[in-house]
Design a protein around this motif. Structure first.
Motif, PDB file in Angstrom:
ATOM      1  N   MET A 124       0.758  -1.105   0.157  1.00 18.71           N
ATOM      2  CA  MET A 124       0.069   0.465   0.157  1.00 18.71           C
ATOM      3  C   MET A 124       0.508   1.360  -0.066  1.00 18.71           C
ATOM      4  O   MET A 124       0.554   2.186  -1.059  1.00 18.71           O
ATOM      5  CB  MET A 124      -0.640   0.086   1.572  1.00 18.71           C
ATOM      6  CG  MET A 124      -2.264   1.135   1.229  1.00 18.71           C
ATOM      7  SD  MET A 124      -2.952   1.191   0.448  1.00 18.71           S
ATOM      8  CE  MET A 124      -4.053   0.405   0.298  1.00 18.71           C
ATOM      9  N   TYR A 145      -4.742   4.038   6.452  1.00 22.66           N
ATOM     10  CA  TYR A 145      -5.590   2.798   6.275  1.00 22.66           C
ATOM     11  C   TYR A 145      -5.066   1.583   7.001  1.00 22.66           C
ATOM     12  O   TYR A 145      -3.604   2.245   7.186  1.00 22.66           O
ATOM     13  CB  TYR A 145      -5.190   2.028   4.874  1.00 22.66           C
ATOM     14  CG  TYR A 145      -5.031   0.512   4.778  1.00 22.66           C
ATOM     15  CD1 TYR A 145      -6.467   0.827   4.871  1.00 22.66           C
ATOM     16  CD2 TYR A 145      -3.869   0.018   4.578  1.00 22.66           C
ATOM     17  CE1 TYR A 145      -6.374  -1.460   4.396  1.00 22.66           C
ATOM     18  CE2 TYR A 145      -4.313  -1.797   4.281  1.00 22.66           C
ATOM     19  CZ  TYR A 145      -5.399  -1.734   4.126  1.00 22.66           C
ATOM     20  OH  TYR A 145      -5.339  -3.262   3.613  1.00 22.66           O
ATOM     21  N   TRP A 146      -5.453   1.407   7.787  1.00 20.89           N
ATOM     22  CA  TRP A 146      -5.188  -0.093   8.882  1.00 20.89           C
ATOM     23  C   TRP A 146      -5.461  -0.871   8.329  1.00 20.89           C
ATOM     24  O   TRP A 146      -7.143  -1.466   8.109  1.00 20.89           O
ATOM     25  CB  TRP A 146      -5.026   0.880  10.194  1.00 20.89           C
ATOM     26  CG  TRP A 146      -6.202   0.258  11.050  1.00 20.89           C
ATOM     27  CD1 TRP A 146      -7.881   1.282  10.326  1.00 20.89           C
ATOM     28  CD2 TRP A 146      -6.639  -0.033  12.146  1.00 20.89           C
ATOM     29  NE1 TRP A 146      -8.529   1.349  10.956  1.00 20.89           N
ATOM     30  CE2 TRP A 146      -8.084   0.639  12.177  1.00 20.89           C
ATOM     31  CE3 TRP A 146      -6.115  -0.763  12.834  1.00 20.89           C
ATOM     32  CZ2 TRP A 146      -8.917   0.464  13.364  1.00 20.89           C
ATOM     33  CZ3 TRP A 146      -6.977  -0.689  14.408  1.00 20.89           C
ATOM     34  CH2 TRP A 146      -8.292  -0.503  13.982  1.00 20.89           C
ATOM     35  N   ARG A 147      -3.804  -1.632   8.210  1.00 19.02           N
ATOM     36  CA  ARG A 147      -4.720  -3.691   7.825  1.00 19.02           C
ATOM     37  C   ARG A 147      -5.359  -3.815   8.670  1.00 19.02           C
ATOM     38  O   ARG A 147      -6.405  -5.403   8.700  1.00 19.02           O
ATOM     39  CB  ARG A 147      -2.989  -3.898   7.139  1.00 19.02           C
ATOM     40  CG  ARG A 147      -3.158  -5.359   7.224  1.00 19.02           C
ATOM     41  CD  ARG A 147      -4.407  -5.886   5.759  1.00 19.02           C
ATOM     42  NE  ARG A 147      -4.366  -7.802   5.580  1.00 19.02           N
ATOM     43  CZ  ARG A 147      -5.195  -8.298   6.807  1.00 19.02           C
ATOM     44  NH1 ARG A 147      -5.843  -7.935   7.929  1.00 19.02           N
ATOM     45  NH2 ARG A 147      -4.833 -10.253   6.340  1.00 19.02           N
ATOM     46  N   ALA A 180     -10.072   6.911   8.317  1.00 20.70           N
ATOM     47  CA  ALA A 180      -9.873   6.318   8.395  1.00 20.70           C
ATOM     48  C   ALA A 180     -10.788   5.413   7.124  1.00 20.70           C
ATOM     49  O   ALA A 180     -11.875   4.637   7.966  1.00 20.70           O
ATOM     50  CB  ALA A 180      -9.940   5.469   9.612  1.00 20.70           C
ATOM     51  N   ILE A 181      -9.684   4.032   7.030  1.00 23.44           N
ATOM     52  CA  ILE A 181     -10.043   3.329   6.354  1.00 23.44           C
ATOM     53  C   ILE A 181     -10.041   1.702   6.484  1.00 23.44           C
ATOM     54  O   ILE A 181      -8.816   1.149   6.930  1.00 23.44           O
ATOM     55  CB  ILE A 181     -10.163   2.518   4.826  1.00 23.44           C
ATOM     56  CG1 ILE A 181     -10.476   3.900   4.195  1.00 23.44           C
ATOM     57  CG2 ILE A 181     -10.561   2.007   4.482  1.00 23.44           C
ATOM     58  CD1 ILE A 181      -9.964   4.160   2.470  1.00 23.44           C
ATOM     59  N   ASN A 182     -10.643   1.139   7.755  1.00 23.56           N
ATOM     60  CA  ASN A 182     -12.193   1.402   8.388  1.00 23.56           C
ATOM     61  C   ASN A 182     -11.846   2.473   9.679  1.00 23.56           C
ATOM     62  O   ASN A 182     -11.046   2.384   9.941  1.00 23.56           O
ATOM     63  CB  ASN A 182     -12.728   0.190   8.199  1.00 23.56           C
ATOM     64  CG  ASN A 182     -12.953  -0.208   6.646  1.00 23.56           C
ATOM     65  OD1 ASN A 182     -14.046   0.320   6.108  1.00 23.56           O
ATOM     66  ND2 ASN A 182     -12.744  -1.889   6.257  1.00 23.56           N
ATOM     67  N   VAL A 217     -15.616  -1.305  -2.507  1.00 23.36           N
ATOM     68  CA  VAL A 217     -14.523  -0.160  -1.607  1.00 23.36           C
ATOM     69  C   VAL A 217     -15.261   0.799  -2.134  1.00 23.36           C
ATOM     70  O   VAL A 217     -15.290   1.462  -3.638  1.00 23.36           O
ATOM     71  CB  VAL A 217     -12.645  -0.089  -2.929  1.00 23.36           C
ATOM     72  CG1 VAL A 217     -12.153   0.176  -2.307  1.00 23.36           C
ATOM     73  CG2 VAL A 217     -12.296  -1.911  -2.647  1.00 23.36           C
ATOM     74  N   PHE A 227     -14.511  -0.418   2.760  1.00 18.20           N
ATOM     75  CA  PHE A 227     -14.246  -1.057   2.528  1.00 18.20           C
ATOM     76  C   PHE A 227     -13.744  -2.644   3.310  1.00 18.20           C
ATOM     77  O   PHE A 227     -13.892  -2.570   4.040  1.00 18.20           O
ATOM     78  CB  PHE A 227     -12.707  -1.240   2.615  1.00 18.20           C
ATOM     79  CG  PHE A 227     -11.393  -2.441   2.268  1.00 18.20           C
ATOM     80  CD1 PHE A 227     -11.760  -2.872   0.571  1.00 18.20           C
ATOM     81  CD2 PHE A 227     -10.597  -2.699   2.742  1.00 18.20           C
ATOM     82  CE1 PHE A 227     -10.848  -3.937   0.311  1.00 18.20           C
ATOM     83  CE2 PHE A 227      -9.655  -3.691   2.655  1.00 18.20           C
ATOM     84  CZ  PHE A 227      -9.632  -4.354   1.124  1.00 18.20           C
ATOM     85  N   SER A 267     -11.037  -5.562   7.142  1.00 17.35           N
ATOM     86  CA  SER A 267      -9.948  -5.259   7.185  1.00 17.35           C
ATOM     87  C   SER A 267      -9.331  -6.608   6.096  1.00 17.35           C
ATOM     88  O   SER A 267      -8.389  -8.312   6.491  1.00 17.35           O
ATOM     89  CB  SER A 267      -8.674  -5.449   8.372  1.00 17.35           C
ATOM     90  OG  SER A 267      -7.525  -4.962   7.704  1.00 17.35           O
ATOM     91  N   LEU A 315      -8.573   0.776  -3.209  1.00 17.37           N
ATOM     92  CA  LEU A 315      -8.574   1.201  -2.265  1.00 17.37           C
ATOM     93  C   LEU A 315      -7.459   3.032  -2.171  1.00 17.37           C
ATOM     94  O   LEU A 315      -7.809   3.174  -1.532  1.00 17.37           O
ATOM     95  CB  LEU A 315      -6.924   0.476  -1.227  1.00 17.37           C
ATOM     96  CG  LEU A 315      -8.380  -0.602  -0.329  1.00 17.37           C
ATOM     97  CD1 LEU A 315      -7.352  -1.775   0.074  1.00 17.37           C
ATOM     98  CD2 LEU A 315      -9.045   0.176   0.959  1.00 17.37           C
ATOM     99  N   LEU A 374      -7.637   6.195  -0.223  1.00 17.29           N
ATOM    100  CA  LEU A 374      -7.308   7.431   0.832  1.00 17.29           C
ATOM    101  C   LEU A 374      -6.699   8.594   0.040  1.00 17.29           C
ATOM    102  O   LEU A 374      -7.866   9.467   0.628  1.00 17.29           O
ATOM    103  CB  LEU A 374      -5.963   5.910   0.800  1.00 17.29           C
ATOM    104  CG  LEU A 374      -6.114   5.291   1.491  1.00 17.29           C
ATOM    105  CD1 LEU A 374      -4.592   4.186   1.550  1.00 17.29           C
ATOM    106  CD2 LEU A 374      -6.931   5.605   2.725  1.00 17.29           C
TER     107      LEU A 374
END
Length: 286
Positions: free
Chosen positions: A1, A54-56, A94-96, A190, A241, A262, A280, A284
Motif C-alpha cells: 500500500m 488505512y490500517w490493515r 480512516a479505512i475502516n 471499496v 472497504f 480488513s 483502495l 485514500l
C-alpha cells in the motif's frame, strides 16, 4: 500500500503497532485532535496533517523489555488503548473506522444487521448449552457448522461425536449456524466499487474454502441489484472497504455469511485481475 501510494505521488508513512511504545513514541492531544508520532528514524509525523489512514490489522503492541511481567502486560494494554484513542480521534477519514472494526468482533450482530436489510442469513445459535445445541442440530438435519463468535479461525462442520462432548460445549460458547448449500462468492466493496468472484474449490466437501489449498477466485459480474445490495450492506456496517462472503444457493438466492473489515486481497487480485489495491488507493487519495 505504501509503495503504491508513493507511485501515485503521495507521501505514505507506515506504522507497525509492534514498534509501539518500544521504538515509536506518541504525543496526542484528544481535545485539540493534534499530536505527533516519533519513529526511531526520520522526522516526527504530525497527526493533524494526515489526509487519510488505512490500517490493515492492529498487531499487538510491544513494551520495552525489562519490566516486571505484570507491568509489561499493563504497558502493552495501555499502549494499545492509546493508539486506538488516537485512531478514533484523528481529524481525517480512516479505512475502516476503528469502531466498525471493533464491531467485527461480534459477528452474530453483523448477521442481525444484514438480515434487517432483507438479505438472508443462516439460522444461528450462540450456545454453551448441550441441550440447546442438540435441539438446534435436530432442526437442521442437513448440517450445522461451528465457528468462533469473533472469527479468527476456520469454520468446520459439526460432527455427531461433538454432540456427546457436553463438557467441551459448556466450556466455551460458540457460534453455530445451519449449513447453507451452494457456491461461495467473495465480494470486495471499496466505496462505490464492487469487485466480485466465485470461489472454485477442488474439494466441495469443505465448508470453509480457505482450508482447500487449491481454491481460486474466478471473476464474475453481479447483476446491478445484487451489486447495490452489497454497497448497502457495507454502508450499514459503516465499512468503506470490506470483503463480503456470500453463498449462492442452488435456486439462486444470496445468503450472507460475514463481512470482513480488513480482508487480505493480494491473492484475490492475482486470481481475478480485479484492481482492489488501486481502488483502495483511489479511496485514500479521494
Amino acid at each position: 500500500m505504501a509503495r503504491r501510494l508513493g507511485e501515485r505521488g503521495a507521501r505514505a508513512e507506515h506504522l507497525d503497532f509492534a514498534d509501539f511504545p518500544d521504538r515509536v513514541a506518541l504525543a496526542w492531544d484528544p481535545l485539540r485532535r493534534r499530536g505527533v508520532l516519533e519513529p526511531p528514524a526520520g522526522p516526527a509525523i504530525a497527526l493533524e496533517r494526515l489526509h487519510a489512514v488505512y490500517w490493515r490489522i492492529a498487531t499487538r503492541t510491544r513494551a520495552p523489555a525489562g519490566l516486571r511481567p505484570e507491568l509489561h502486560e499493563f504497558a502493552e494494554d495501555e499502549a494499545r488503548r492509546a493508539l486506538e484513542c488516537m485512531l478514533r480521534g484523528l481529524p481525517c477519514p480512516a479505512i475502516n473506522p476503528p469502531a466498525a472494526i471493533a464491531a467485527h468482533r461480534f459477528k452474530p450482530l453483523q448477521s442481525a444487521q444484514v438480515a434487517a436489510l432483507g438479505l438472508a442469513a443462516p439460522a444461528t445459535l450462540i450456545s454453551s448449552s448441550p441441550a440447546a445445541l442438540r435441539a438446534f442440530c435436530a432442526e437442521h438435519p442437513d448440517g450445522v457448522i461451528v465457528k468462533p463468535i469473533s472469527g479468527g479461525a476456520y469454520a468446520r462442520r459439526l460432527r455427531p461425536g461433538d454432540l456427546e462432548r457436553d463438557d467441551s460445549v459448556r466450556a466455551c460458547p460458540m457460534q453455530y449456524q445451519a449449513l447453507i448449500p451452494g457456491e461461495d462468492l467473495r465480494i470486495y466493496v471499496v466505496g462505490a466499487r464492487v469487485l466480485a468472484a466465485r470461489i472454485a474449490v477442488d474439494d466441495p466437501s469443505r465448508v470453509d474454502f480457505r482450508t482447500d489449498p487449491q481454491h481460486r477466485s474466478v471473476a464474475i459480474d453481479l447483476d446491478p441489484a445484487e451489486a447495490q445490495r452489497c454497497r448497502d450492506l457495507a454502508r450499514a456496517l459503516d465499512l468503506v472497504f470490506t470483503g463480503i462472503d456470500l453463498r449462492r444457493t442452488p435456486d439462486g438466492e444470496l445468503v450472507f455469511l460475514e463481512a470482513n473489515p480488513s480482508p487480505m486481497f493480494l491473492r484475490f487480485e492475482q486470481d481475478t485481475g480485479h484492481p482492489v489495491l488501486d481502488a483502495l488507493v483511489d479511496a485514500l487519495l479521494a
